[in-house]
Design an enzyme around this catalytic site. Structure first.
Site, PDB file in Angstrom:
ATOM      1  N   LYS A  85      45.491  43.088  49.304  1.00  0.00           N
ATOM      2  CA  LYS A  85      45.134  42.587  47.977  1.00  0.00           C
ATOM      3  C   LYS A  85      45.064  41.066  48.014  1.00  0.00           C
ATOM      4  O   LYS A  85      46.044  40.396  48.371  1.00  0.00           O
ATOM      5  CB  LYS A  85      46.196  43.001  46.961  1.00  0.00           C
ATOM      6  CG  LYS A  85      45.835  44.253  46.183  1.00  0.00           C
ATOM      7  CD  LYS A  85      46.947  44.614  45.244  1.00  0.00           C
ATOM      8  CE  LYS A  85      46.416  45.088  43.919  1.00  0.00           C
ATOM      9  NZ  LYS A  85      47.523  45.476  43.030  1.00  0.00           N
ATOM     10  N   ILE A  86      43.911  40.556  47.622  1.00  0.00           N
ATOM     11  CA  ILE A  86      43.683  39.104  47.619  1.00  0.00           C
ATOM     12  C   ILE A  86      43.333  38.693  46.190  1.00  0.00           C
ATOM     13  O   ILE A  86      42.444  39.293  45.575  1.00  0.00           O
ATOM     14  CB  ILE A  86      42.488  38.743  48.555  1.00  0.00           C
ATOM     15  CG1 ILE A  86      42.707  39.292  49.978  1.00  0.00           C
ATOM     16  CG2 ILE A  86      42.226  37.249  48.542  1.00  0.00           C
ATOM     17  CD1 ILE A  86      43.691  38.537  50.818  1.00  0.00           C
TER      18      ILE A  86
END
Ligand code: G3P
Length: 219
Positions: A85-86
């Protein structure tokens, strides 16, 4: 078919949902890890992978591009089921562009509050665009509008990126996300429980069983 993910890091909830036969994956974030009482991201993520045998998202905590890329390299090596997750920031976008060039660069672009952010994340090679519906509703906006707009944009231009409805607060959000064409809906376990429960079903079942009891006991 839309996929159902649990938005939790609590393994007992995930185990229970898996036993229902309708769970496709899991999303976590640092807050959910805190609620599950763990600071060991790797161990917790791998335990979840073992239970769900599907996509599991784990989030980076760096905010600069080099830090995010470094963390992503580590996280993605844990298992083929893990997505990194960015956050959808400028630095995040740069990191997504680099990570998506890797053969195993599975990215969940998170903290999306507009269809423009979702479009840019898809352009940067994200696999999922996580739209935070409930948090927008909390702030007085119609969060589901962003899901609908993102769906339309991805369809217009044939993006592979999947629309992920996140920050789900209640079963109506799930229904609206399904109607809006979300590919994935991630929800707390309590919302999944509410999706199947109805007092009418309980009353109906009770009556059927009582009537059956009368028939079988009268003969
Ligand atoms: O996993 C990200 C998102 O679903 C967070 O939801 O409830 O913290 O707004 P919430």
């Amino acid at each position: 078919m839309a996929q159902i993910f649990l938005d939790t890091a609590k393994v007992e909830e995930i185990r229970e949902a898996v036993s229902w036969g309708v769970l496709d994956g899991v999303t976590t974030n640092p807050t959910l890890m805190m609620r599950a009482g763990t600071a060991d991201l790797k161990t917790n993520t791998l335990e979840i992978v073992d239970i769900v045998q599907g996509p599991v998202s784990a989030e980076v905590v760096s905010t600069d591009v080099d830090g995010m890329v470094e963390e992503a390299r580590d996280i993605l090596a844990w298992s083929e089921h893990v997505f990194v997750k960015i956050p959808s920031t400028v630095e995040g976008l740069k990191a997504m562009k680099k990570i998506s060039a890797w053969p195993h660069g599975r990215i969940n672009a998170t903290l999306i509050f507009s269809a423009n952010q979702a479009y840019l994340a898809a352009r940067a090679g994200a696999s999922y665009a996580s739209v935070f519906v409930g948090r927008m509703d909390d702030a007085g906006f119609d969060g589901m509008d962003v899901v609908r707009q993102t769906r339309a944009i991805f369809d217009n231009y044939g993006f592979d990126c999947q629309v992920l409805a996140a920050s789900i607060r209640h079963p109506e959000h799930v229904l609206d996300a399904l109607l809006a064409g979300a590919d994935i809906i991630t929800m707390p376990f309590g919302v999944l429980q509410k999706m199947i429960r109805s007092p009418f079903t309980d009353v109906g079942l009770e009556r059927f069983l009582a009537d059956w009891d009368k028939v079988t006991n009268s003969s």
